[in-house]
Design an enzyme around this catalytic site. Structure first.
Site, PDB file in Angstrom:
ATOM      1  N   ARG A   1       1.049  -1.156   0.116  1.00 52.20           N
ATOM      2  CA  ARG A   1       0.130  -0.029   0.035  1.00 52.20           C
ATOM      3  C   ARG A   1       1.031   1.161  -0.023  1.00 52.20           C
ATOM      4  NH1 ARG A   1      -0.594   0.871   5.593  1.00 52.20           N
ATOM      5  NH2 ARG A   1      -2.181   2.310   5.257  1.00 52.20           N
TER       6      ARG A   1
ATOM      7  N   ARG B   1      -2.892  10.362   3.369  1.00 48.52           N
ATOM      8  CA  ARG B   1      -3.796  10.866   4.244  1.00 48.52           C
ATOM      9  C   ARG B   1      -4.545  11.946   3.887  1.00 48.52           C
ATOM     10  NH1 ARG B   1       0.953  11.408   8.985  1.00 48.52           N
ATOM     11  NH2 ARG B   1       1.270   9.256   9.144  1.00 48.52           N
TER      12      ARG B   1
ATOM     13  N   ARG C   1      20.073  -4.779   0.984  1.00 47.35           N
ATOM     14  CA  ARG C   1      20.426  -3.461   0.482  1.00 47.35           C
ATOM     15  C   ARG C   1      21.320  -2.776   1.536  1.00 47.35           C
ATOM     16  NH1 ARG C   1      16.993   0.665   0.100  1.00 47.35           N
ATOM     17  NH2 ARG C   1      15.157  -0.398   0.992  1.00 47.35           N
TER      18      ARG C   1
ATOM     19  N   ARG D   1      18.660  10.758   1.027  1.00 46.84           N
ATOM     20  CA  ARG D   1      18.090  11.501   2.166  1.00 46.84           C
ATOM     21  C   ARG D   1      19.208  12.604   2.666  1.00 46.84           C
ATOM     22  NH1 ARG D   1      15.388   8.397   6.776  1.00 46.84           N
ATOM     23  NH2 ARG D   1      17.290   7.178   7.155  1.00 46.84           N
TER      24      ARG D   1
ATOM     25  N   GLU E   1      23.002  10.146   2.545  1.00 50.30           N
ATOM     26  CA  GLU E   1      22.390   8.616   2.423  1.00 50.30           C
ATOM     27  C   GLU E   1      22.457   8.310   1.084  1.00 50.30           C
ATOM     28  OE1 GLU E   1      20.088   7.706   6.474  1.00 50.30           O
ATOM     29  OE2 GLU E   1      19.330   7.061   4.797  1.00 50.30           O
TER      30      GLU E   1
ATOM     31  N   TYR F   1      13.297  -7.174   8.247  1.00 50.37           N
ATOM     32  CA  TYR F   1      13.386  -5.800   8.717  1.00 50.37           C
ATOM     33  C   TYR F   1      12.644  -5.729  10.301  1.00 50.37           C
ATOM     34  CZ  TYR F   1      13.719  -0.890   9.603  1.00 50.37           C
ATOM     35  OH  TYR F   1      13.815   0.219  10.155  1.00 50.37           O
TER      36      TYR F   1
ATOM     37  N   ASP G   1      11.859  -3.008  12.955  1.00 44.56           N
ATOM     38  CA  ASP G   1      11.993  -1.753  13.959  1.00 44.56           C
ATOM     39  C   ASP G   1      12.516  -2.090  15.215  1.00 44.56           C
ATOM     40  OD1 ASP G   1      11.759   0.551  12.345  1.00 44.56           O
ATOM     41  OD2 ASP G   1       9.304   0.034  12.321  1.00 44.56           O
TER      42      ASP G   1
END
Ligand code: FDA
Length: 386
Positions: free
Chosen positions: A175, A179, A253, A284, A309, A357, A359
């Site tokens: 997705r 917002r 990556r 970034r 980055e 991955y 967090d």
């Protein structure tokens, strides 16, 4: 002394296991870490010239909605009230991300009510049906329409993957949230903030226990024979490396981080700006002082630390950052999972050990689950280590 448990890796997963086992089960825990510092990728240090805390392996923002994790982490640190926001540059304009009503109004040059914006994006997305999308570009257009895709997804994704989005699998995105409000907080979680005294102080407090020994600059594979099959091991290094890449390497990556001190008080006015134009080589720029506005007086005036980055495929010897997770990777991972299950007295965890991955709050949460569901029954009732 022979430890009761060996933990390979001193990231959040490994330290949570070590702390819980030492504190709750009274075990002697030996933590082996091959780097010269503890903390894994969350490690940070103060830049000696400016006094600014720099996250050495990329920007780390803590957030969670898991009350058990929140209660646990607050034993070691308190948190500032920092709320993360990200901006994105495209063709000389700066937009507020994630895609929201403010961005839509600015990008299309007029104001929309939430319903008008919804109708506009729906109409633009109708160009392609999601189920017909055969690559990432088509999938993204089917979700948010071509104009927003071309500005905010195309160039950034191409740089992240070093691959044209028409060559990437549609499965990479499920997705693309838009917002239809002006809310521009990056995270939706109940709790968010940065550790008041920094990440390293937090991580050191977790390891600061009389029954925990951390041995730095020690690669598990150099000492494995001393422990394998003799003492329970929680291994948080790369799962493929543990098995000598017998099923092939899993693909990752990596990110090259180019750090510099700039002679201005404020370089970009915020912590993170994404660069969406494809002809800008970096993805970034991070400016660390903005993560801690409350420390302003401790920072050297007139200077700031920034990091550019650059994203690319990891080669042998690079830091593995984000699992690529191709169909071949998934097939290899299944084989590694079988091998891992059959490995006596070894549990695999953390982002490298599970090729996921995670967090920080997820790494801590899954370590707490392993502690409660596997290690505690093993050490208190003699249950099998699986
Ligand atoms: P981690 O990688 O931290 O630790 C593993 C440790 O094992 C390392 O220290 C390694 O040296 C050691 N090791 C490996 N093999 C070994 C061996 N053979 N012998 C000895 N030691 C060995 N999360 C979040 O919540 N908010 C954020 O903003 C970010 N930002 C972010 C940016 C980037 C660029 C990345 C890559 C990741 C994030 N994260 C994040 C995720 C965060 O970094 C992650 O949740 C934790 O690092 C996971 O902790 P682990 O302990 O699983 O691994």
């Amino acid at each position: 002394m022979k430890p009761d448990l060996v933990v390979v890796g001193s990231g959040f997963f490994g330290l949570t296991i070590a702390e819980r086992c030492a504190e709750e089960l009274g075990l002697e825990v030996l933590v082996l870490e091959r780097r010269s510092h503890l903390g894994g990728n969350a490690y940070s240090e103060k830049d000696p010239e400016t006094g600014i805390e720099v996250h050495k392996y990329g920007a780390h923002l803590f957030h969670t909605s898991n009350e058990k994790v929140w209660e646990y982490v607050n034993r070691f640190t308190s948190f500032t009230d920092y709320k993360h926001r990200v901006f994105g540059k495209y063709q000389g304009q700066v937009y507020s991300l994630p895609m929201n009503l403010g961005l839509i109004n600015q990008f299309f040059g007029r104001s929309h009510t939430p319903d008008e914006a919804r109708a506009l994006i729906k109409e633009q997305a109708s160009e392609i049906a999601t189920e017909d999308a055969s690559n990432l570009e088509e999938k993204a257009i089917s979700l948010i329409g071509r104009p927003l895709y071309e500005a905010f997804i195309k160039g950034y994704t191409a740089k992240q993957w070093q691959t044209d989005p028409t060559e990437l699998s549609p499965d990479i995105i499920t997705r693309l949230p838009v917002r239809y409000t002006f809310e521009n907080r990056w995270f939706n979680d109940t709790h968010e903030g940065l550790p008041v005294d920094g990440y390293t102080a937090w991580l050191e407090r977790m390891a600061d226990h009389p029954r925990i020994t951390v041995q730095l600059e020690t690669d598990f594979f150099d000492v494995a024979e001393e422990f394998k099959g003799k003492v329970p091991i929680v291994y948080t290094g790369p799962v493929d490396e543990y098995f000598n890449n017998s099923e092939g390497r899993l693909s990752w990556r990596t990110v090259d981080l180019e750090e510099s001190v700039v002679d201005v008080d404020d370089f970009q006015g915020t912590g993170v700006i994404n660069y969406n134009d494809q002809d800008v080589p970096y993805t970034r720029i991070i400016e660390f002082k903005h993560f801690h506005p409350e420390r302003e007086k401790t920072h050297l005036p007139g200077k700031t630390v920034i990091v550019h980055e650059y994203s690319r495929f990891a080669q042998e010897g690079d830091e593995p950052y984000y699992p690529i997770n191709t169909a071949e990777d998934r097939a290899k991972l299944l084989k590694y999972r079988e091998l891992a299950k059959a490995e006596p007295m070894v549990l695999f965890g953390g982002r490298l050990g599970t090729y996921k991955y995670l967090d920080m709050h997820m790494a801590i949460g899954s370590a707490l689950s392993m502690f409660n569901n596997v290690l505690t029954p093993h050490f208190t009732e003699g249950a099998e280590l699986t």
